[in-house]
Design a protein around this motif. Structure first.
Motif, PDB file in Angstrom:
ATOM      1  N   TYR A 102      21.228 -39.970 -14.895  1.00 24.23           N
ATOM      2  CA  TYR A 102      21.951 -41.113 -15.937  1.00 24.23           C
ATOM      3  C   TYR A 102      23.364 -41.344 -15.458  1.00 24.23           C
ATOM      4  N   ARG A 103      24.009 -40.149 -14.934  1.00 21.86           N
ATOM      5  CA  ARG A 103      25.517 -40.569 -14.543  1.00 21.86           C
ATOM      6  C   ARG A 103      25.524 -41.265 -13.198  1.00 21.86           C
ATOM      7  N   GLY A 104      24.505 -41.000 -12.475  1.00 21.67           N
ATOM      8  CA  GLY A 104      24.406 -41.756 -11.098  1.00 21.67           C
ATOM      9  C   GLY A 104      24.171 -43.215 -11.249  1.00 21.67           C
ATOM     10  N   ALA A 105      23.397 -43.354 -12.404  1.00 22.78           N
ATOM     11  CA  ALA A 105      23.044 -44.755 -12.835  1.00 22.78           C
ATOM     12  C   ALA A 105      23.970 -45.541 -13.177  1.00 22.78           C
ATOM     13  N   ILE A 106      25.062 -44.942 -13.837  1.00 24.62           N
ATOM     14  CA  ILE A 106      26.100 -45.641 -14.367  1.00 24.62           C
ATOM     15  C   ILE A 106      26.947 -45.818 -13.031  1.00 24.62           C
ATOM     16  N   ARG A 107      27.075 -44.982 -12.277  1.00 21.64           N
ATOM     17  CA  ARG A 107      27.934 -45.281 -10.875  1.00 21.64           C
ATOM     18  C   ARG A 107      27.476 -46.445 -10.109  1.00 21.64           C
ATOM     19  N   ASP A 108      26.026 -46.213 -10.167  1.00 15.30           N
ATOM     20  CA  ASP A 108      25.370 -47.204  -9.303  1.00 15.30           C
ATOM     21  C   ASP A 108      25.077 -48.803  -9.880  1.00 15.30           C
ATOM     22  N   ASP A 109      25.362 -48.678 -11.247  1.00 18.30           N
ATOM     23  CA  ASP A 109      25.094 -49.916 -12.134  1.00 18.30           C
ATOM     24  C   ASP A 109      23.409 -50.169 -12.146  1.00 18.30           C
ATOM     25  N   SER A 110      22.862 -48.979 -12.456  1.00 16.92           N
ATOM     26  CA  SER A 110      21.396 -49.425 -12.351  1.00 16.92           C
ATOM     27  C   SER A 110      20.800 -48.556 -13.387  1.00 16.92           C
ATOM     28  N   THR A 111      19.574 -48.622 -13.679  1.00 22.35           N
ATOM     29  CA  THR A 111      19.090 -48.044 -14.887  1.00 22.35           C
ATOM     30  C   THR A 111      17.910 -46.793 -14.414  1.00 22.35           C
ATOM     31  N   VAL A 112      17.956 -45.643 -15.034  1.00 23.11           N
ATOM     32  CA  VAL A 112      17.096 -44.568 -14.735  1.00 23.11           C
ATOM     33  C   VAL A 112      15.603 -44.929 -15.174  1.00 23.11           C
ATOM     34  N   THR A 113      15.322 -45.847 -16.296  1.00 19.08           N
ATOM     35  CA  THR A 113      14.164 -46.301 -16.312  1.00 19.08           C
ATOM     36  C   THR A 113      13.448 -46.773 -15.274  1.00 19.08           C
ATOM     37  N   LEU A 165       9.491 -34.553 -13.162  1.00 16.85           N
ATOM     38  CA  LEU A 165      10.401 -35.556 -13.393  1.00 16.85           C
ATOM     39  C   LEU A 165      10.533 -36.256 -11.761  1.00 16.85           C
ATOM     40  N   ALA A 166      10.057 -37.456 -11.587  1.00 17.97           N
ATOM     41  CA  ALA A 166       9.715 -37.934 -10.225  1.00 17.97           C
ATOM     42  C   ALA A 166      10.214 -39.269 -10.347  1.00 17.97           C
ATOM     43  N   GLU A 167      10.329 -39.811  -8.949  1.00 19.45           N
ATOM     44  CA  GLU A 167      10.638 -41.398  -8.889  1.00 19.45           C
ATOM     45  C   GLU A 167       9.290 -42.110  -9.204  1.00 19.45           C
ATOM     46  N   ARG A 168       9.609 -43.522  -9.724  1.00 17.88           N
ATOM     47  CA  ARG A 168       8.626 -44.208 -10.167  1.00 17.88           C
ATOM     48  C   ARG A 168       7.714 -44.758  -9.168  1.00 17.88           C
ATOM     49  N   VAL A 194      -3.005 -35.825 -19.547  1.00 17.44           N
ATOM     50  CA  VAL A 194      -1.987 -36.273 -18.571  1.00 17.44           C
ATOM     51  C   VAL A 194      -1.533 -37.700 -18.869  1.00 17.44           C
ATOM     52  N   TRP A 195      -0.297 -37.927 -19.052  1.00 23.92           N
ATOM     53  CA  TRP A 195       0.164 -39.330 -19.316  1.00 23.92           C
ATOM     54  C   TRP A 195       1.640 -39.387 -18.757  1.00 23.92           C
ATOM     55  N   LEU A 196       2.100 -40.720 -18.505  1.00 22.34           N
ATOM     56  CA  LEU A 196       3.317 -40.967 -17.952  1.00 22.34           C
ATOM     57  C   LEU A 196       4.196 -41.520 -19.161  1.00 22.34           C
ATOM     58  N   GLU A 197       5.254 -40.688 -19.195  1.00 21.70           N
ATOM     59  CA  GLU A 197       6.377 -40.685 -20.224  1.00 21.70           C
ATOM     60  C   GLU A 197       7.605 -41.610 -19.692  1.00 21.70           C
ATOM     61  N   LEU A 198       7.733 -42.812 -20.329  1.00 17.00           N
ATOM     62  CA  LEU A 198       9.015 -43.562 -19.595  1.00 17.00           C
ATOM     63  C   LEU A 198      10.259 -42.975 -20.295  1.00 17.00           C
ATOM     64  N   LEU A 199      11.352 -42.891 -19.330  1.00 13.42           N
ATOM     65  CA  LEU A 199      12.756 -42.553 -19.693  1.00 13.42           C
ATOM     66  C   LEU A 199      13.132 -43.661 -20.439  1.00 13.42           C
ATOM     67  N   TRP A 208      15.996 -37.276 -27.892  1.00 10.71           N
ATOM     68  CA  TRP A 208      15.076 -37.644 -28.686  1.00 10.71           C
ATOM     69  C   TRP A 208      13.586 -37.540 -27.935  1.00 10.71           C
ATOM     70  N   VAL A 209      13.645 -37.804 -26.526  1.00 12.48           N
ATOM     71  CA  VAL A 209      12.337 -37.813 -25.975  1.00 12.48           C
ATOM     72  C   VAL A 209      12.119 -36.333 -25.726  1.00 12.48           C
ATOM     73  N   LEU A 210      12.888 -35.572 -25.182  1.00  5.33           N
ATOM     74  CA  LEU A 210      12.590 -34.293 -24.868  1.00  5.33           C
ATOM     75  C   LEU A 210      12.370 -33.264 -26.165  1.00  5.33           C
ATOM     76  N   ASP A 211      13.227 -33.667 -27.350  1.00  4.28           N
ATOM     77  CA  ASP A 211      12.773 -33.135 -28.693  1.00  4.28           C
ATOM     78  C   ASP A 211      11.215 -33.395 -28.918  1.00  4.28           C
ATOM     79  N   ALA A 212      10.989 -34.491 -28.723  1.00  4.15           N
ATOM     80  CA  ALA A 212       9.551 -34.799 -29.173  1.00  4.15           C
ATOM     81  C   ALA A 212       8.574 -34.173 -28.400  1.00  4.15           C
ATOM     82  N   LEU A 213       8.857 -33.990 -26.986  1.00  2.00           N
ATOM     83  CA  LEU A 213       8.045 -33.368 -26.136  1.00  2.00           C
ATOM     84  C   LEU A 213       7.824 -31.833 -26.408  1.00  2.00           C
ATOM     85  N   THR A 214       8.894 -31.293 -26.596  1.00  2.00           N
ATOM     86  CA  THR A 214       8.865 -29.760 -26.780  1.00  2.00           C
ATOM     87  C   THR A 214       8.631 -29.217 -28.453  1.00  2.00           C
ATOM     88  N   GLY A 215       8.510 -30.440 -29.264  1.00  2.00           N
ATOM     89  CA  GLY A 215       8.034 -29.927 -30.474  1.00  2.00           C
ATOM     90  C   GLY A 215       6.707 -29.667 -31.010  1.00  2.00           C
TER      91      GLY A 215
END
Length: 215
Positions: A102-113, A165-168, A194-199, A208-215
């Motif tokens: 996410y820090r890299g995405a801000i720097r590159d003006d891109s989106t992690v999603t 955690l992998a590239e799309r 097995v499913w794909l979880e979008l960031l 929130w995403v990680l809390d839901a997955l670890t709960g």
């Protein structure tokens, strides 16, 4: 006195009095010793002395050893990036990797999603001991590393959930199908999910995403 000495005195008293909670006290002895870095052989020597020449019961020795091992492993995971047994990344390391993206995405003006996602694996509910759960985690680790042999972060989220955690571009249907096939070789019925979880688009929502997955 430190917590280990306190629990040992309590164990000595419990053994001499024949208390029914002696095994529970032994568990506290093992856990407190591990938290202070006391080697297991020294802990077992102390337990043996509490029995004053008699042989400690199997339940007593097992209680001490299991508590010591579980606490030692938990402490190691808190300070490590990877579980040495399963070769899976810790949740803390996964969070750190996501923060970097996410820090890299801000720097590159891109989106992690658009660039990354999570493949999530959930094992069926099974009644098992800690060792059995660890062996299942090893099986999942091998399957996921076979499907993702690169520098992807493969982590354990909970005793039953794991993720990659992998590239799309790596998260296509053939790869997800390969993961499913590999897992079903070990876990036949019921098969793992097995499913794909979008960031999320912003870093603040990752928690929130990680809390839901670890709960």
């Amino acid at each position: 006195m430190n917590p280990f000495d306190v629990s040992y005195v309590d164990l000595d008293s419990a053994v001499r009095a024949g208390r029914v909670d002696a095994v529970d006290v032994a568990h506290e002895v093992g856990a407190s010793a591990a938290s202070l870095g006391v080697p297991l052989h020294e802990v077992l020597d102390r337990v043996e002395r509490a029995f004053d020449g008699l042989e400690p019961s199997f339940a007593m020795v097992r209680g001490v050893a299991v508590a010591w091992a579980e606490t030692s492993r938990a402490l190691q995971l808190e300070t490590s990036c990877e579980d040495p047994l399963t070769q899976l990344s810790t949740l803390a390391h996964l969070r750190h990797s996501l923060d970097g993206l996410y820090r890299g995405a801000i720097r590159d003006d891109s989106t992690v999603t658009d660039r990354h996602g999570l493949v999530v694996v959930e094992l069926p509910r099974q009644a098992g001991q800690v060792l059995e759960q660890a062996l299942h985690a090893v099986d999942v680790s091998v399957a996921l590393r076979t499907a993702f042999p690169g520098d992807e972060v493969i982590a354990q989220l909970s005793p039953r959930r794991f993720c990659v955690l992998a590239e799309r571009r790596r998260l296509d249907q053939p790869t997800l199908s390969l993961v499913t096939v590999l897992l079903r070789r070990t876990f036949e019925s019921p098969p793992p999910r097995v499913w794909l979880e979008l960031l999320p688009p912003v870093a603040q929502d990752v928690t929130w995403v990680l809390d839901a997955l670890t709960g």
